[in-house]
Design a protein around this motif. Structure first.
Motif: not given
Ligand SMILES: [Zn+2]
Length: 406
Positions: A93-104, A89-91, A65-67
């Protein structure tokens, strides 16, 4: 699926030369011209190089994720981790699912030519995602978070190393990522646990002593260098020239973009510049090539880092910017990545390759990366990229994913 890429300038650990890259299902093959049925053939032409798919030796995919977060220089990684976990920003990031973060995270790596990633996280987190992800994630490993009493307790170094040795797989751990008295004893602890050998892959090592380096070299253990992340968190990186002097197998990794490089291509450029700044001399580009191909293949014990026959077809074709294919790596930006093939399937690249995709009946979508038209042949990717546009009520821009959909 069977196809040939002809008129290609190929580079791997055995050297370089003009030739053909043949793919049959998910392996590289040597083409037998006596075959009656000729496979689909595509002339790549002289303006490109073909390399083994790059290997990103250190990432935390869940942290893509970023920044960046942090207010260094820190004494060790722990206060950085506290800053990260209490950041807004950590909160977000949690709006995406873990799978979506992995995909990104996979897309971030893929568009920079990476076909294999080492994801530093316990199996319980990533094992359910790995079979569904578009690129290769190392799945056979044991790990510890770090070798210190204040680490995140992901695994006991002694026990995890014992399993690794028995199963002949890598034992991966952060090491000496900090300058407090305990951090500086990381290698001493590993020696005490009899956990320093060819199965041991250590990341960061910014506080390694001369004696540590000698021991690591003798033990044939491996080190992963993350210069961007180290410099961001500690205003200092590892003494990599000394690593090399001790004949240690050195790999390069981006770390997560919340502390590290945007992508592996930027990491290569930063590695070169920081090396020149530290030592007043150039880092040999051939070494950099090894640090992202054959060295990590050896460290992580994966069938990668080469373009040899019968090995899994993971490779990247880039534009030829200079006549030296090794120097070329230092000039590549995202738009120069012309084709990325993962396990035989072209997943991403220039529209130049669209006729090949058509012949192979590969469904693909047009996108724009750094204002250049590219194709992406991964089902479901557009849905996740579109979600980034609406997630926060305004389009979220991730600079490691400069993708335009329309
Ligand atoms: Zn890390």
């Amino acid at each position: 699926m069977e196809y040939l890429l002809t008129n290609i300038h190929r580079i791997d650990s055995k050297g370089e030369g003009k030739g053909i890259l043949g793919v049959s299902s998910d392996n590289l093959i040597t083409y037998n011209s006596k075959k009656t049925k000729k496979p689909v053939s595509f002339n790549v032409g002289g303006d490109y190089y073909a390399y083994p798919g790059f290997i990103n030796s250190h990432d935390h995919l869940l942290g893509n994720y970023f920044p960046r977060v942090g207010n260094g220089p820190y004494l060790n990684w722990l206060p950085w981790d506290n800053d990260l976990k209490s950041a807004k920003i950590y909160q977000e990031r949690a709006k995406l699912t873990n799978y979506e973060i992995y995909f990104i995270a996979c897309l971030r790596n893929l568009i920079s030519g990476v076909t294999w990633i080492s994801d530093h996280i316990p199996h319980v987190v990533n094992e359910k995602f790995i079979p569904h992800l578009p690129i290769n994630i190392i799945s056979r490993y044991t790990l510890a978070h770090e070798v210190s009493s204040y680490d995140l307790k992901w695994g006991d170094p002694k026990k995890e190393h014992e399993i690794a040795k028995k199963e002949k797989i890598p034992f991966i751990t952060h090491i000496e990522e900090g300058f407090d008295e305990e951090a500086k004893k990381g290698v001493d602890y590993l020696k005490e646990y009899q956990a320093l050998d060819e199965y041991t892959v250590m990341v960061h090592g910014i506080a390694l002593s001369e004696e540590d380096l000698k021991d690591i070299g003798i033990a044939k253990a491996h080190l992963v260098w993350c210069p961007t992340s180290n410099t961001f968190m500690f205003s200092k990186t590892a003494d990599v020239k000394n690593w090399l002097k001790n004949k240690i197998n050195v790999c390069l990794g981006t770390d997560s973009p919340m502390s590290g490089g945007l992508n592996l291509l930027e990491e290569i450029r930063f590695a070169r510049s920081v090396y020149e700044k530290m030592y007043g001399e150039k880092l040999d580009e051939r070494l950099i090539f090894q640090m992202i191909t054959s060295n990590p293949a050896k460290a992580f014990k994966i069938p990668a880092g080469d373009l040899s026959e019968n090995s899994p077809a993971n490779f990247v074709i880039t534009r030829k910017i200079t006549d030296n294919p090794y120097t070329n790596l230092a000039y590549l930006t995202l738009s120069d990545i012309a084709l990325v093939v993962v396990n035989g399937k072209p997943l991403y690249g220039d529209m130049k390759f669209a006729p090949l995709l058509k012949e192979l009946k590969i469904q693909h979508w047009k996108i724009e990366v750094e204002n250049e038209e590219k194709f992406l042949a991964i089902r479901g990717s557009l849905k996740i990229l579109k979600k980034l546009k609406t997630l926060l009520g305004y389009p979220k821009y991730l600079p490691f994913l400069p993708i335009n959909l329309d």
